[in-house]
Design an enzyme around this catalytic site. Structure first.
Site, PDB file in Angstrom:
ATOM      1  N   HIS A   1      22.848   2.068   4.160  1.00  0.00           N
ATOM      2  CA  HIS A   1      23.079   2.674   5.475  1.00  0.00           C
ATOM      3  C   HIS A   1      24.503   2.418   5.962  1.00  0.00           C
ATOM      4  O   HIS A   1      25.237   1.596   5.390  1.00  0.00           O
ATOM      5  CB  HIS A   1      22.088   2.101   6.490  1.00  0.00           C
ATOM      6  CG  HIS A   1      22.178   0.601   6.598  1.00  0.00           C
ATOM      7  ND1 HIS A   1      23.152  -0.053   7.308  1.00  0.00           N
ATOM      8  CD2 HIS A   1      21.418  -0.373   6.037  1.00  0.00           C
ATOM      9  CE1 HIS A   1      23.002  -1.351   7.206  1.00  0.00           C
ATOM     10  NE2 HIS A   1      21.944  -1.591   6.427  1.00  0.00           N
TER      11      HIS A   1
ATOM     12  N   ARG B   1      18.300   2.817  11.134  1.00  0.00           N
ATOM     13  CA  ARG B   1      19.654   3.043  10.645  1.00  0.00           C
ATOM     14  C   ARG B   1      19.691   3.857   9.360  1.00  0.00           C
ATOM     15  O   ARG B   1      20.688   4.531   9.089  1.00  0.00           O
ATOM     16  CB  ARG B   1      20.395   1.714  10.463  1.00  0.00           C
ATOM     17  CG  ARG B   1      19.729   0.690   9.557  1.00  0.00           C
ATOM     18  CD  ARG B   1      20.469  -0.633   9.662  1.00  0.00           C
ATOM     19  NE  ARG B   1      19.901  -1.714   8.866  1.00  0.00           N
ATOM     20  CZ  ARG B   1      18.928  -2.533   9.286  1.00  0.00           C
ATOM     21  NH1 ARG B   1      18.392  -2.356  10.481  1.00  0.00           N
ATOM     22  NH2 ARG B   1      18.498  -3.519   8.515  1.00  0.00           N
TER      23      ARG B   1
ATOM     24  N   GLU C   1      14.187  -3.127   3.349  1.00  0.00           N
ATOM     25  CA  GLU C   1      14.929  -4.302   2.910  1.00  0.00           C
ATOM     26  C   GLU C   1      13.965  -5.423   2.539  1.00  0.00           C
ATOM     27  O   GLU C   1      12.821  -5.469   3.034  1.00  0.00           O
ATOM     28  CB  GLU C   1      15.863  -4.764   4.041  1.00  0.00           C
ATOM     29  CG  GLU C   1      16.686  -6.006   3.751  1.00  0.00           C
ATOM     30  CD  GLU C   1      17.661  -5.834   2.593  1.00  0.00           C
ATOM     31  OE1 GLU C   1      17.184  -5.722   1.449  1.00  0.00           O
ATOM     32  OE2 GLU C   1      18.884  -5.849   2.842  1.00  0.00           O
TER      33      GLU C   1
ATOM     34  N   LYS D   1      23.177 -19.923   9.433  1.00  0.00           N
ATOM     35  CA  LYS D   1      23.061 -20.801   8.270  1.00  0.00           C
ATOM     36  C   LYS D   1      22.677 -22.219   8.671  1.00  0.00           C
ATOM     37  O   LYS D   1      21.806 -22.836   8.033  1.00  0.00           O
ATOM     38  CB  LYS D   1      24.385 -20.809   7.500  1.00  0.00           C
ATOM     39  CG  LYS D   1      24.389 -21.699   6.274  1.00  0.00           C
ATOM     40  CD  LYS D   1      25.728 -21.620   5.546  1.00  0.00           C
ATOM     41  CE  LYS D   1      25.783 -22.586   4.382  1.00  0.00           C
ATOM     42  NZ  LYS D   1      27.099 -22.511   3.681  1.00  0.00           N
TER      43      LYS D   1
END
EC number: 5.4.2.-
Length: 202
Positions: free
Chosen positions: A8, A58, A82, A93
């Site tokens: 996308h 998207r 996905e 993280k």
């Protein structure tokens, strides 16, 4: 028979939670829409029968301009979604390492397939990829797919028989196009191009 697949376009930042998908569902930015419009140039002289997108907004937005130009209705297919990264989707993280240290250790080692917390493994994504590709082969039509970065990285692993935990070595740019062709004799997919992007100062 050929299959074209693209990531996308550029997506918005922020909170766009989709209750149905149980994930963030960010729309395209204006830059992303410009990227998507450029896909028309690539497909101008190519004939495709179907345009299939993931369930995320998207991908539908990315396919819209080409679909309108070609007069083809887009189809949604969850097999293009996905990889489900489960509970860590909105974490940075530092937070992932603090809350799921074992997952992060195994994932970042790049030597094993791992399950995202409450999500999928790479191998599970490959199963749905095979299901979709087998269906496309059966119908024998040239199609255009719009999906996501992780999915396309895993698809390359699938086609090349590379372990899923090596997917990090592939780069997939926004609206980067992959083209593959199925050989009826050898029963194999041939990669014609990968991560092809049309030059444009977005």
């Amino acid at each position: 028979m050929k299959v074209f697949i693209s990531r996308h376009g550029d997506k918005e930042l922020g909170e766009y939670y989709n209750e149905i998908l149980k994930h963030q569902d960010e729309p395209l930015t204006e830059k992303g829409k410009k990227m998507a419009k450029r896909l028309i140039d690539f497909f101008e002289h190519l004939e495709i029968k179907r345009i299939i997108v993931s369930e995320y907004i998207r991908t539908s937005q990315t396919a819209k301009y080409l679909a309108d130009h070609k007069g083809i209705a887009t189809e949604k297919d969850k097999r293009l979604n996905e990889i489900d990264n489960g509970l860590i989707e909105s974490m940075d993280k530092k937070e992932i390492i603090e809350r799921y240290p074992e997952f992060w250790r195994d994932f970042s080692s790049h030597n094993m397939d791992v399950r995202f917390p409450n999500g999928e493994t790479g191998e599970e994504v490959m199963i749905r990829q095979k299901s979709l590709l087998d269906e496309i082969i059966e119908k024998g039509e040239d199609v255009f797919l719009v999906s996501h970065e992780g999915y396309i990285r895993l698809l390359i692993c699938h086609l090349l028989n590379v372990p899923v935990y090596k997917r990090h070595v592939f780069q997939v740019d926004m609206c980067g196009i992959m083209e593959i062709e199925y050989n009826e004799v050898s029963k194999e997919w041939k990669i014609i191009r990968f991560n092809y992007t049309l030059d444009m100062p977005y």
